[in-house]
Design a protein around this motif. Structure first.
Motif, PDB file in Angstrom:
ATOM      1  N   ASP A  87     -35.205  -9.638  47.461  1.00  0.00           N
ATOM      2  CA  ASP A  87     -35.338  -8.287  48.015  1.00  0.00           C
ATOM      3  C   ASP A  87     -34.958  -7.207  47.005  1.00  0.00           C
ATOM      4  O   ASP A  87     -35.286  -6.037  47.188  1.00  0.00           O
ATOM      5  CB  ASP A  87     -34.469  -8.141  49.270  1.00  0.00           C
ATOM      6  CG  ASP A  87     -34.968  -9.000  50.426  1.00  0.00           C
ATOM      7  OD1 ASP A  87     -36.196  -9.167  50.541  1.00  0.00           O
ATOM      8  OD2 ASP A  87     -34.130  -9.517  51.195  1.00  0.00           O
ATOM      9  N   HIS A  88     -34.269  -7.628  45.935  1.00  0.00           N
ATOM     10  CA  HIS A  88     -33.834  -6.668  44.922  1.00  0.00           C
ATOM     11  C   HIS A  88     -34.668  -6.761  43.644  1.00  0.00           C
ATOM     12  O   HIS A  88     -34.367  -6.100  42.656  1.00  0.00           O
ATOM     13  CB  HIS A  88     -32.357  -6.892  44.585  1.00  0.00           C
ATOM     14  CG  HIS A  88     -31.446  -6.665  45.746  1.00  0.00           C
ATOM     15  ND1 HIS A  88     -30.204  -7.263  45.877  1.00  0.00           N
ATOM     16  CD2 HIS A  88     -31.608  -5.907  46.867  1.00  0.00           C
ATOM     17  CE1 HIS A  88     -29.635  -6.882  46.997  1.00  0.00           C
ATOM     18  NE2 HIS A  88     -30.468  -6.058  47.617  1.00  0.00           N
ATOM     19  N   ASN A 145     -38.248  -5.971  42.577  1.00  0.00           N
ATOM     20  CA  ASN A 145     -39.525  -5.348  42.944  1.00  0.00           C
ATOM     21  C   ASN A 145     -40.501  -5.583  41.801  1.00  0.00           C
ATOM     22  O   ASN A 145     -40.552  -4.821  40.841  1.00  0.00           O
ATOM     23  CB  ASN A 145     -39.327  -3.858  43.212  1.00  0.00           C
ATOM     24  CG  ASN A 145     -40.617  -3.192  43.650  1.00  0.00           C
ATOM     25  OD1 ASN A 145     -41.535  -3.853  44.152  1.00  0.00           O
ATOM     26  ND2 ASN A 145     -40.698  -1.885  43.474  1.00  0.00           N
ATOM     27  N   LYS A 194     -42.540 -11.368  46.018  1.00  0.00           N
ATOM     28  CA  LYS A 194     -42.126 -11.817  47.352  1.00  0.00           C
ATOM     29  C   LYS A 194     -43.249 -12.597  48.033  1.00  0.00           C
ATOM     30  O   LYS A 194     -43.010 -13.629  48.678  1.00  0.00           O
ATOM     31  CB  LYS A 194     -41.721 -10.604  48.192  1.00  0.00           C
ATOM     32  CG  LYS A 194     -40.973 -10.949  49.462  1.00  0.00           C
ATOM     33  CD  LYS A 194     -40.414  -9.693  50.115  1.00  0.00           C
ATOM     34  CE  LYS A 194     -39.566 -10.046  51.327  1.00  0.00           C
ATOM     35  NZ  LYS A 194     -38.962  -8.825  51.947  1.00  0.00           N
TER      36      LYS A 194
END
Length: 467
Positions: free
Chosen positions: A63-64, A66, A97
């Motif tokens: 999630d960190h 990108n 992701k």
């Protein structure tokens, strides 16, 4: 420093090193040390870095991170009985992701296995089925920008002269590339561009299996690969540069070519050495960072590296700055195409090193010469003839490179018969496409040869002759 290895002259083994932080800090000095122990003889070495070395303090929470993967590839494998060719089919861009979700999906996830040996058997048994995705050659780095020790983006080796002398950045060669894998995604047998060294750090995730052939057996391996895939070598005598060939260690053993195997875990570093052929596969979702580097020992390999002339993405580095700096006594002979010697791994074959072929030099009169005030340009082509200007001594001129690295000219060669090779892969893809009704095959005579784009429902499959 604790070293674990088992070596012999006939079949050198892969060494593993456990340096202290003090021993680890100086990258070039450490490479010299492990070569003094014979690590280069196997073509591959593992380094377990000290605990003090933390390349990314914030960790690897998806999630960190990108990150966009611009060109993920679908790896289509054809062949049988341990001899395979891999074609990379470009897919649409996706986020990291999304790639992770695909890698952990039921379709692509790692099969249940007892140990790494069982997983390896499943890899070779199923290599041609369920083509995996691979996010290779992604520009960027996961290391902290303030990392000063073993920062893959700036290792501080002599390869930096390509940038400082020439002002050239070659992506993935003197800059970092990222690689995100999933189960069964592979890297085919190859040496690095220009037979350079490479470093690969596995930041996170599942392990990688590496295979390595000792450099002393590299020439024999090339001959065996040429026999197995003769039709490809008829088109390009540097076909292994295409990174398409997978041959199992079991098959290579029949040709008396030793293959060493090692597993790289997250947090470990692999070093490949000049002319060290290597290949491997990923056990599951993971992320690695890699680049090339050089040492003075590499220069003779680089001068005599075999170059692919049919691929527009072929990397060719001018050796001029390295020969001039580190082999000054051979520089003039090299420019004139009479630098006779041998490839470091082929000592019985005395031949001349290819002279510079890509450089454009500008010769300027030095302060000690008053006869020539104007600068002039001279191209150093395949046959350098410094005797054309009989009244001019090379010593009278200082030399400044204007163009040092240039892409080789690309002449497309049609080497892939899609009808013969990919009919079964396309059929599998067709059957996997979601559809409420059963589609009708309009290509009753097989896949149209040289097709660049084919649409099935709403999905696009790109078959490019240029790859």
């Amino acid at each position: 420093m604790e070293d674990i290895f088992e070596n012999s002259k006939s079949n050198p083994r892969i060494m593993t090193f456990y340096p202290t932080y003090e021993q680890f800090k100086n990258f070039s000095k450490f490479i010299t040390y492990i070569e003094s122990k014979g690590a280069h003889l196997a073509g591959l070495a593992k380094v377990v870095p000290p605990r003090e070395w933390v390349p990314r303090k914030s960790g690897y929470d998806i999630d960190h991170i990108n990150m966009l993967i611009p060109n993920p590839i679908l790896q289509l494998v054809s062949g049988k009985q341990g001899q395979y060719q891999v074609i990379n089919m470009q897919k649409r861009s996706m986020t990291l992701k999304d790639f992770k979700a695909e890698a952990e999906s039921q379709k692509y996830r790692t099969p249940v296995h007892f140990d790494h040996d069982e997983l390896e058997r499943k890899y070779w048994k199923n290599i041609a089925y369920v083509s995996p995705l691979y996010a290779a050659d992604v520009k960027g780095s996961l290391s902290d920008s303030d990392l000063d020790v073993w920062n893959i983006s700036r290792l501080g080796t002599i390869l930096d002269f390509v940038n400082t002398d020439y002002g050239i950045e070659i992506e993935g060669v003197n800059t970092a590339y990222l690689y995100f894998g999933m189960w069964k995604s592979s890297f085919a047998w190859h040496t690095e561009d220009m037979d350079l060294y490479s470093i690969n750090y596995l930041h996170f995730g599942e392990p990688k299996t590496w295979y390595a052939i000792p450099p002393a057996y590299g020439k024999r391996f090339e001959k065996v690969a040429a026999q197995m895939f003769k039709e490809h070598y008829d088109d390009c005598n540097a076909h292994l540069r295409h990174k398409m060939t997978m041959i199992s260690p079991k098959v290579l053993s029949h040709y008396n070519i030793p293959v060493n195997k090692i597993t790289q875990m997250a947090g470990e570093i692999m070093i490949t050495f000049p002319f060290g052929y290597h290949a491997g596969f990923n056990h599951g979702y993971n992320g690695a960072e890699s680049t090339n580097f050089a040492s003075p020992r590499w220069i003779e390999y680089g001068k005599r590296a075999r170059i692919c002339h049919c691929n527009r993405d072929t990397v060719k580095i001018s050796m001029e700055t390295f020969v001039r700096r580190f082999q000054a006594e051979r520089y003039e002979n090299w420019l004139n195409g009479v630098d006779y010697g041998y490839h470091p791994e082929d000592p019985g074959n005395i031949c001349r090193a290819p002279p510079p072929t890509l450089n454009v030099y500008e010769y300027k009169s030095s302060e000690s010469s008053g006869d020539y005030k104007q600068s002039r340009k001279r191209k150093a082509f395949q046959k350098v003839n410094l005797q054309n200007n009989t009244n001019v001594s090379l010593a009278e001129f200082s030399k400044e490179a204007i163009v040092r690295v240039r892409k080789l000219s690309y002449n497309p060669v049609n080497t892939v018969d899609y009808n013969a090779i990919f009919n079964d892969q396309i059929e599998r893809l067709w059957n996997q496409l979601p559809s409420e009704t059963v589609g009708r095959n309009l290509l009753t005579n097989g896949i149209i040869k040289n097709t660049n784009r084919m649409r099935f429902h709403t999905k696009t499959i790109i078959l490019s002759d240029d790859e």
